[in-house]
Design a protein around this motif. Structure first.
Motif, short mmCIF file in Angstrom:
data_model
loop_
_atom_site.label_atom_id
_atom_site.label_comp_id
_atom_site.label_asym_id
_atom_site.label_seq_id
_atom_site.Cartn_x
_atom_site.Cartn_y
_atom_site.Cartn_z
N ILE A 109 48.25 31.37 -19.83
CA ILE A 109 48.41 32.17 -19.50
C ILE A 109 48.04 32.47 -18.23
N ALA A 110 46.57 32.43 -18.09
CA ALA A 110 45.63 32.16 -16.58
C ALA A 110 46.39 30.91 -15.69
N HIS A 111 46.94 30.27 -16.51
CA HIS A 111 47.37 29.19 -15.66
C HIS A 111 48.98 28.79 -15.43
N VAL A 112 49.25 29.44 -16.26
CA VAL A 112 50.87 29.34 -15.57
C VAL A 112 51.30 30.78 -14.44
N GLU A 113 50.09 31.95 -14.39
CA GLU A 113 50.21 32.86 -13.07
C GLU A 113 49.72 31.78 -12.50
N PHE A 173 55.19 22.73 -19.37
CA PHE A 173 54.83 22.07 -20.67
C PHE A 173 54.34 21.40 -20.04
N ARG A 174 54.66 20.03 -18.59
CA ARG A 174 54.24 19.15 -18.21
C ARG A 174 53.04 19.25 -17.63
N PRO A 188 55.53 24.89 -34.10
CA PRO A 188 55.63 25.17 -32.51
C PRO A 188 55.05 26.37 -31.94
N MET A 189 53.40 26.16 -31.13
CA MET A 189 53.29 28.01 -30.87
C MET A 189 53.36 27.85 -28.97
N PHE A 190 53.83 26.16 -28.51
CA PHE A 190 53.83 26.67 -26.78
C PHE A 190 54.20 27.69 -26.55
N THR A 212 58.62 24.05 -5.30
CA THR A 212 58.89 24.82 -3.98
C THR A 212 59.61 25.78 -4.34
N GLY A 213 60.59 26.74 -3.71
CA GLY A 213 61.76 27.68 -3.52
C GLY A 213 62.41 28.02 -4.64
N LYS A 214 61.66 27.79 -6.22
CA LYS A 214 62.26 28.15 -7.63
C LYS A 214 61.43 28.38 -8.48
N GLN A 215 61.14 29.19 -9.40
CA GLN A 215 60.38 29.18 -10.58
C GLN A 215 59.91 28.43 -11.38
N PRO A 216 59.02 27.98 -11.86
CA PRO A 216 58.74 26.54 -12.57
C PRO A 216 59.68 27.30 -14.30
N SER A 217 60.20 25.91 -14.55
CA SER A 217 61.04 26.66 -15.74
C SER A 217 59.42 25.88 -17.02
N HIS A 218 60.53 26.30 -18.57
CA HIS A 218 59.77 26.05 -19.25
C HIS A 218 58.82 24.66 -19.14
N VAL A 219 60.16 23.73 -19.30
CA VAL A 219 59.40 22.35 -19.18
C VAL A 219 58.88 21.87 -18.83
N ASP A 220 58.90 23.03 -17.03
CA ASP A 220 57.79 22.78 -16.01
C ASP A 220 56.32 22.89 -16.76
#
Length: 329
Positions: free
Chosen positions: A168-172, A201-202, A254-256, A191-199
């Protein structure tokens, strides 16, 4: 108290507010969450004894209340709330496990038994508790469990690369960096958009060399393949559902999505309530089945008595006919 927390509290003029919602073990703010976990670990190292098993902590309510008080002394927090107690217990359990592992690594692993300390090297643990801990480490059962755990850890396919930083801290931090890049007009892939869930995961499975493990590459390739397939209504597929389905094919649970805060983890209280409901339903069905069996037995007994009455009546009629014939003759 950590120096960073002292500075933040002094700048505010009061303690940092700590609000934990149901199903979470950290506050929504990554900075406050990091300070919360850090203070829990400090309290564990300085004040909590090291036992051999977590159940011994649950059997000591005074110890848990003391730990709650140590945390409440650093934050503006209500330790009477169930989510707060659950979060404190979770970080207490994790902190004790990590502290016990570090003690074993320093004073037991690779050390001859004759040189293992017989007295506790930490002030929070008594000598008797330390000896019990050493005996626990030496037991064949514990050695077998360690071997099984090592084997299970070797089966992990998707290793997160965030280090000691939580998901959670890394995502924020990732989102805040992207917004900073947007404000400073620096080039960035998000830039210009919110990272998607796949992003996400990457980003959480990319190593320092900007590469992925073979297992992660297969998952990303399958996600792209599923996303490229047309849908009947012509709309774009939901990336979160596709990611969940692809991970579900390779992992039993899966717990991601839960780890990055996109799904709520089931709380123990909810799980216990569900178990109680299932137990109540099972008992109700058993009682209903017993009642049906009892009614069937009563009905069978009543039918048997009716049939016996009919047989006796038929026998009596036959005797009466025989007597009437004999009188007529």
């Amino acid at each position: 108290m950590g120096k960073g927390l002292i500075k933040m509290s002094r700048s505010r003029g009061s303690k940092l507010p700590l609000i934990i919602t149901r199903g979470r073990t950290r506050p929504t703010s990554a900075i406050i969450g990091a300070k919360f976990v850090n203070e829990c670990n400090i309290a564990v190292r300085n004040h909590i004894p090291v036992y051999t098993h977590w159940k011994k902590y649950r059997q000591d309510p005074g110890l848990l209340c003391d730990f709650y008080g140590k945390v409440a002394g650093k934050f503006a927090i209500d330790t009477k709330q169930s989510p707060v107690k659950g979060a404190c217990n979770k970080h207490l359990q994790n902190g004790v496990r990590q502290f016990r592992h570090n003690l074993k690594k320093r004073y037991f692993d690779g050390v001859p038994l004759s040189e293992v300390p017989t007295e506790s090297p930490v002030p929070s643990t008594t000598h008797d508790e330390w000896r019990q801990l050493v005996e626990h480490w030496k037991s064949p059962h514990n050695i077998l469990i360690i071997t099984i755990n090592k084997n299970n850890r070797s089966k992990v396919r998707f290793h997160q690369t965030t280090g000691s930083c939580s998901y959670i801290a890394h995502v924020e931090n990732l989102v805040s960096q992207d917004l900073c890049c947007l404000q400073n007009n620096r080039g960035d892939s998000y830039t210009g958009k919110q990272p998607s869930h796949v992003d996400l995961f990457r980003e959480t499975h990319r190593n320092k060399d900007d590469r992925y493990s073979p297992a992660v590459e297969l998952v990303l390739a399958e996600i792209e393949k599923e996303m490229s397939k047309p849908t009947p209504d012509g709309e774009r597929k939901n990336e979160t559902l596709v990611l969940s389905e692809v991970l579900g094919k390779r992992i039993k649970k899966p717990m991601f999505l839960q780890n990055v805060g996109l799904e709520q983890k089931p709380t123990r209280s909810n799980m216990s309530t569900l178990a109680d409901l299932r137990e109540t339903e099972r008992r109700g069905k058993a009682e209903l089945q017993d009642l049906v069996n009892s009614q069937n037995a009563n009905l069978f007994e009543l039918n048997r008595k009716v049939q016996e009455g009919r047989d006796r009546q038929a026998a009596l009629v036959a005797k009466l006919d025989t007597f009437t014939r004999s009188m007529c003759e």
